[in-house]
Write a protein that holds these residues in place. Structure first.
Motif, PDB file in Angstrom:
ATOM      1  N   TYR A  38      -4.378   6.863 -10.975  1.00 45.76           N
ATOM      2  CA  TYR A  38      -4.035   5.517 -10.646  1.00 45.76           C
ATOM      3  C   TYR A  38      -4.892   4.740  -9.846  1.00 45.76           C
ATOM      4  O   TYR A  38      -5.059   5.079  -8.706  1.00 45.76           O
ATOM      5  CB  TYR A  38      -2.588   5.114 -10.180  1.00 45.76           C
ATOM      6  N   ASP A  39      -5.507   3.650 -10.120  1.00 42.70           N
ATOM      7  CA  ASP A  39      -6.601   2.937  -9.376  1.00 42.70           C
ATOM      8  C   ASP A  39      -5.660   1.584  -8.738  1.00 42.70           C
ATOM      9  O   ASP A  39      -5.206   0.916  -9.608  1.00 42.70           O
ATOM     10  CB  ASP A  39      -7.573   2.484 -10.172  1.00 42.70           C
ATOM     11  N   PRO A  40      -5.679   1.627  -7.628  1.00 40.82           N
ATOM     12  CA  PRO A  40      -4.756   0.640  -7.092  1.00 40.82           C
ATOM     13  C   PRO A  40      -5.403  -0.893  -7.500  1.00 40.82           C
ATOM     14  O   PRO A  40      -6.559  -0.984  -7.639  1.00 40.82           O
ATOM     15  CB  PRO A  40      -4.804   0.821  -5.616  1.00 40.82           C
ATOM     16  N   SER A  41      -4.306  -1.800  -7.459  1.00 38.34           N
ATOM     17  CA  SER A  41      -5.044  -3.204  -7.589  1.00 38.34           C
ATOM     18  C   SER A  41      -5.699  -3.567  -6.293  1.00 38.34           C
ATOM     19  O   SER A  41      -5.649  -3.038  -5.239  1.00 38.34           O
ATOM     20  CB  SER A  41      -3.763  -4.378  -7.407  1.00 38.34           C
ATOM     21  N   LEU A  42      -6.619  -4.652  -6.392  1.00 37.78           N
ATOM     22  CA  LEU A  42      -7.375  -4.928  -5.340  1.00 37.78           C
ATOM     23  C   LEU A  42      -6.567  -5.245  -3.839  1.00 37.78           C
ATOM     24  O   LEU A  42      -7.049  -4.776  -2.692  1.00 37.78           O
ATOM     25  CB  LEU A  42      -8.282  -6.233  -5.513  1.00 37.78           C
TER      26      LEU A  42
END
Length: 65
Positions: A38-42
């Motif tokens: 999972y790539d986190p939100s900015l």
């Protein structure tokens, strides 16, 4: 995208649950980010970087760069 979150968390002696509470996310979210599933939100990426005293670029590494 690779990241250094697990190593930095472990260096602080924290569990995934502890880190999740500090960041306002679940333990499962911490685990997914550490596993690069999972790539986190900015905004979350910025919170993570600030929490560990680094930059977003220093925390997260795009493969191939």
């Amino acid at each position: 995208m690779r990241n250094d979150m697990r190593a930095l968390r472990q260096a602080k002696g924290q569990s995934q649950q502890d880190l999740g509470q500090a960041l306002g996310v679940s333990r499962q979210t911490v685990n997914a980010i550490e596993q690069s599933r999972y790539d986190p939100s900015l905004p979350l990426a910025i919170r993570i970087a600030r929490y560990f005293g680094t930059t977003v670029e220093g925390m997260f590494h795009v493969d191939g760069c």
